[in-house]
Write a protein that holds these residues in place. Structure first.
Motif, PDB file in Angstrom:
ATOM      1  N   SER A  45       7.957   6.223   9.480  1.00  9.51           N
ATOM      2  CA  SER A  45       8.122   5.034   8.634  1.00  9.51           C
ATOM      3  C   SER A  45       9.589   4.652   8.493  1.00  9.51           C
ATOM      4  CB  SER A  45       7.537   5.280   7.246  1.00  9.51           C
ATOM      5  OG  SER A  45       6.156   5.488   7.332  1.00  9.51           O
ATOM      6  N   ASP A 175       2.739  -0.017  10.666  1.00  7.67           N
ATOM      7  CA  ASP A 175       2.892   1.358  10.185  1.00  7.67           C
ATOM      8  C   ASP A 175       1.552   1.873   9.671  1.00  7.67           C
ATOM      9  OD1 ASP A 175       3.680   3.770   9.234  1.00  7.67           O
ATOM     10  OD2 ASP A 175       5.189   3.012   7.830  1.00  7.67           O
ATOM     11  N   GLU A 176       0.913   2.715  10.428  1.00  4.22           N
ATOM     12  CA  GLU A 176      -0.403   3.267  10.081  1.00  4.22           C
ATOM     13  C   GLU A 176      -1.354   2.186   9.578  1.00  4.22           C
ATOM     14  OE1 GLU A 176      -0.705   7.044   8.980  1.00  4.22           O
ATOM     15  OE2 GLU A 176       1.402   7.613   9.102  1.00  4.22           O
TER      16      GLU A 176
HETATM   17 MG   LIG Z   1       4.847   6.809   6.878  1.00  2.47          MG
END
Ligand SMILES: [Mg+2]
Ligand SMILES: Nc1ncnc2c1ncn2[C@@H]1O[C@H](COP(=O)(O)OP(=O)(O)OP(=O)(O)O)[C@@H](O)[C@H]1O
Ligand code: SF4
Lengths: 324, 278, 316
Positions: A45, A175-176
């Protein structure tokens, strides 16, 4: 088109600086996708937020991020505002909380269009309908005036994608994007992202701690461990022949059909070294089955195993043979 | 425990608050045995004198020594604060714990009752009590105590409901212990942090409210010295003797601030989650 | 939305009903014979009997309660025996002073407190922020009646800018009347403003931690636009709730401040009727104050629903 060179992310501490991400480098062309994997806390991240210029608090980025000839790290905050949401866009892990609860989704999708493209409210609204329709929100024209809490998690993530797509960014960072969603919805969102990449020719960076989720859909792969890149290469090659012991362990940890319960729960023993710890050896040494005296002398350099397939391990490329 | 002390030492508001509160308490204890003058001794010849070597903080309209009155007045503030918080704590925690133990209609009833209490602010309750009982210190204690009950009930119920969802409470449940017993043995000890923080802050509120009530003549009656009463008298002579207004007000403000700072500090130290929530 | 509205109004009415029973019971059942209390122990028997008749003490309790409520509904609050005039007229005159005072104080405290809190949040962890936090600490620690005395000391006794107390009435003209209310309003407002500043600051800081703030920044909004376009409205939800509660405490605060400044409003009336044991006035006045407090809470809840769409769609 996107070139990242020696990207470092550092937290300025009271007594010393703590390094969170170390020397990340990669290149990505238009219409290509990059998967970033690694376990929790490996700095995925932080790398993504560095690309957006949105690092929190006293965390700073250094090195070089070059987007189509423009050096992002050299931009002022004001200049960076005209890049964010325009040339680089991002979607986040938590669709439930990433949308403003007191604004209609129409307004939220239209906002970047008004901001960056100078559209009128009415024009932006029309475009928002088209975008929502494109990301698969049924009956988009009518959904324009609903609030986020009236949508399901999957639909909210589609709205987030519509917002990110609105200004046709050159790079989309996800991000995810599916971690918080259930499995069937996960699939649909990933398929949507894949379609959008081939349709719009944007570059996609998709982050996950689960190799299985993104392994098949990306062109290239970056494996991170403790803030470092430990392996980088074409996705199919990394999959077929992992060059770093950590990668091969990640691959073993993917649950597959027909696995017994104990096999499925197999995780990697040990824990990642704390970020910021000065490493005089290979950072994976503490958990590596193949560790030997040489590994403890110095951090291993990148070893090339194939063209554009490298791994930071002195035994890179011999991993499969040695394991078997 | 040692980390608690370390955190406490490092915490600036806890430090300042602790010093102020310790000062308040020691003045009150000291005044039980000694004051420079008798707080009730009238000396008309020396009335409305400013601060001097003889009377450090001057004298009031009856020639009484302001410092001595302030010192004795701290007793009433502390007694009212302590009793009012105790009333609220005992009744409120009991109600909140019952609500969270039995849930269902018990909880519903108790929570609706505490919603209702919004209708009766401290001063209005005190006016009502004065109409019935006549003015006096008991009114202050009751009015402030009643005001505190729903606050403690709400905090207790919220924290206790959260504690019920935790593993160790569920584990106790599977052992077949009764719900009331689990509340007493496991839940209440666990939420004591939040209750201590709230009690400290309500102690401060009580000191402020007591001063207001005795200022209005609803609370503590003369000749018993109280800070609010002193300010009421001071008002008449504020042009002639401003010191009469300044010192009691400072005493109230510093005491209240001391307790509030302790409350804020304890919240950070004992319960960081709570600190973020507020 | 309609269901929410109806539910809130039902709660409002139920609260008023229960409050009226509490007040009625406290004042008419507990202390014995109200006529005796009002007139004192050595009242002449014929006067006592006359008052007893007027109060209807001889009638059953339930009937008296409903007579009172029935009267309230049509605006008849009975007669004050000290002022010898209808209680409703008395209260209306006094309300004409207290309400403007409370509104003026509310206006000042919101106009000062909320922006100061936002300013502190926008400058989080800088000296400006710490300054505001000290102001906030002082605000909750300083009693408003003390602050009032200090204001009188400085602005009327030393500087002579404003009257130290009293109220000339609205007949004396708008400006003299307002001038008499300025110091009282400020003494209520500044202390309250400090509390508003604290509340607003922490509300904004809480919202700033939310994920959608990052989304707004990722869209390319500057820090400032994010604050204005996305944070404020979300922060308004807690701010309005707590400020609403504080407004009722401000209304109650006028009771104290009117004492300090000798202003003939509801607060003075409470104490005058209390010392004269004019229970008819006390009863109706407390009922009115309670009703105002509960009403403010109702308005706050409704406002809340307007701002937060999640509440509007409850039950969908
Ligand atoms: Mg993360
Ligand atoms: N605000 C912050 N301040 C200081 N350190 C932080 C902050 N946020 C994250 N970190 C640290 O940076 C490191 C990398 O975090 P990052 O969020 O990039 O991990 P991640 O790979 O995305 O993990 P996850 O899969 O849990 O999302 C972590 O070890 C974390 O402790
Ligand atoms: S360098 Fe040595 S310790 Fe590090 S991953 Fe390779 S084999 Fe393991």
């Amino acid at each position: 088109m996107l070139q990242v060179k020696n990207l470092n992310v550092t937290l300025a501490g009271a007594t010393r600086d703590i390094s969170i991400v170390k020397d990340v480098s990669f290149e990505l062309d238009a219409g290509r996708s990059l998967g970033v994997v690694g376990e929790s806390g490996s700095g995925k991240s932080m790398t993504a937020l560095a690309l957006m210029g949105l690092l929190p608090g006293a965390i700073r980025a250094s090195g070089s991020i070059n987007l189509a000839g423009q050096e992002l790290l050299a931009l002022s905050e004001q200049e960076m505002c005209s890049v964010r949401g325009n040339k680089v866009a991002m979607i986040f892990q938590e669709p439930m909380t990433s949308l403003n609860p007191v604004q209609t989704i129409g307004r939220q999708v239209a906002e970047p269009l008004i901001l960056h493209k100078g559209m009128t409210r009415a024009a932006a609204r029309q475009e928002a309908i088209r975008l929502l329709d494109r990301v698969g929100i049924p009956d988009a024209a009518r959904r324009l005036d609903v609030y986020p809490h009236q949508l399901s998690g999957g639909q909210r993530q589609r709205v987030m994608i519509a917002i990110a797509l609105s200004c046709s960014p050159k790079v989309l960072v996800a991000d995810e994007p599916t971690t918080a969603l259930d499995v069937t919805v996960q699939r649909q969102i990933l398929d949507l992202l894949r379609e959008l990449v081939s349709e719009t020719r944007m570059a996609l960076i998709i982050i996950s701690h689960d190799l299985g989720v993104i392994g098949e859909m990306v062109d290239e792969m970056l494996v991170m461990y403790g803030g470092n890149v430990v392996e980088r290469g074409q996705a199919d090659k990394v999959f077929a022949q992992p060059a770093h012991p950590y990668t091969s362990r990640l691959l073993e940890a993917i649950p597959r059909f027909g696995m017994s319960r104990s096999e499925r729960l197999k995780t990697i023993p040990g824990t990642m070294p704390e970020i910021g710890s000065e490493m005089k050896s290979c950072i994976f040494a503490g958990r590596c089955d193949l560790v030997c005296a040489d590994c403890l002398q110095a951090p291993p350099p990148f070893v090339s195993v194939d063209d554009a397939h490298v791994a930071a391990c002195i035994k890179a490329g011999r991993v499969m043979e040695t394991v078997q | 425990m040692s980390t608690f002390l370390k955190n406490a030492r490092m915490h600036r508001s806890l430090m300042i608050g602790g010093v102020l509160t310790l000062l308040l308490l020691s003045v009150a204890v000291l005044s039980l045995f000694w004051t420079p003058w008798s707080p009730t001794a009238i000396d008309i010849a020396n009335k409305l004198k400013g601060p001097s070597a003889k009377h450090w903080l001057g004298t009031d309209h009856l020639g009484r020594d302001v410092l001595s009155m302030l010192m004795s007045g701290s007793q009433i503030s502390i007694i009212v604060g302590f009793l009012a918080v105790s009333v609220g704590l005992l009744v409120g925690v009991a109600l909140g714990a019952l609500a969270s133990t039995y849930r269902g209609w018990v909880e519903e009833l108790i929570m609706r009752m505490s919603d209702f209490s919004i209708a009766f602010p401290i001063i209005i309750t005190a006016v009502l009590l004065t109409a019935i009982l006549g003015p006096g210190t008991v009114n202050s204690i009751l009015a402030i105590g009643i005001f505190n009950i729903p606050i403690f009930a709400r905090i207790t119920r919220g924290a206790a409901n959260a504690a019920w969802a935790r593993e160790y409470v569920m584990a106790a449940q599977t052992c077949g212990k009764g719900r009331l017993r689990i509340t007493i043995e496991h839940v209440l000890p666990n939420i004591s942090g939040a209750l201590i923080v709230q009690a400290t802050i309500l102690f401060a509120v009580a000191i402020l409210a007591e001063a207001a009530l005795s200022f209005l003549g609803l609370g503590t009656q003369p000749p018993e010295p109280s800070w609010g009463k002193m300010l009421n008298n001071a008002q008449t002579f504020v042009g002639l003797a401003p010191h009469l207004a300044i010192f009691p007000g400072l005493a109230i403000a510093l005491s209240v601030m001391g307790l509030n700072l302790i409350g804020d500090g304890l919240r950070d130290v004992l319960d960081p989650k709570l600190a973020r929530a507020r | 939305m309609i269901a929410f509205l109806l539910r809130r109004i039902a709660t409002f009415l139920a609260t008023l009903a229960i409050a009226s029973v509490v007040i009625f019971a406290a004042l008419e059942l507990l202390p014995g014979d109200p006529a005796q209390i009002m007139l004192g122990i050595d009242a002449p028997p014929d006067a006592l009997e006359a008052l007893q008749k007027k109060l209807g003490v001889d009638r059953p309790v339930v009937e008296r309660y409903f007579t009172w409520i029935g009267g309230l509904v049509v605006g008849d609050m009975g007669e004050s025996f000290t002022y010898v005039m209808p209680v409703s007229d008395l209260i209306m005159t006094r309300l004409g002073v207290t309400l403007p005072l409370a509104l003026l104080a509310a206006l000042i405290s919101v106009v000062i407190g909320v922006p100061v809190g936002l300013y502190a949040a926008a400058n989080h962890k800088t000296p400006r922020d710490y300054g505001v936090m000290i102001f906030g600490q002082l605000g909750i620690a300083i009693p408003n009646f003390w602050f009032a005395i200090l204001l009188v000391l400085v602005f009327s006794i030393y500087l002579g800018w404003f009257p130290a107390g009293g109220f000339p009435g609205w007949d004396a003209g708008f400006w003299p009347a307002i001038k008499a209310l300025i110091l009282p309003a400020f003494s209520l407002a500044i202390v309250e403003a400090a509390i508003f500043a604290r509340i607003s600051r922490s509300a904004v800081l809480d919202v700033l931690r939310e994920d959608f703030v990052r989304t707004a920044r990722a869209k390319g909004l500057s820090r400032k636009s994010t604050l204005v376009k996305h944070v404020l409205r979300n922060a308004m939800i807690p701010i309005i709730t707590i400020c609403g509660l504080e407004l009722s405490s401000l209304l109650v605060g006028t009771i104290v401040i009117e004492q300090v400044f000798n202003i003939p409003g509801l607060g003075r009336l409470v104490f005058q009727s209390l010392t004269q044991l004019d229970l008819m006035v006390v009863k109706n006045l407390i009922m009115l104050l309670v009703a105002l407090v509960v009403f403010i809470n109702l308005v706050v809840d409704l406002l809340y629903a307007v701002i937060d769409p999640r509440l509007k769609h409850q039950g969908h």
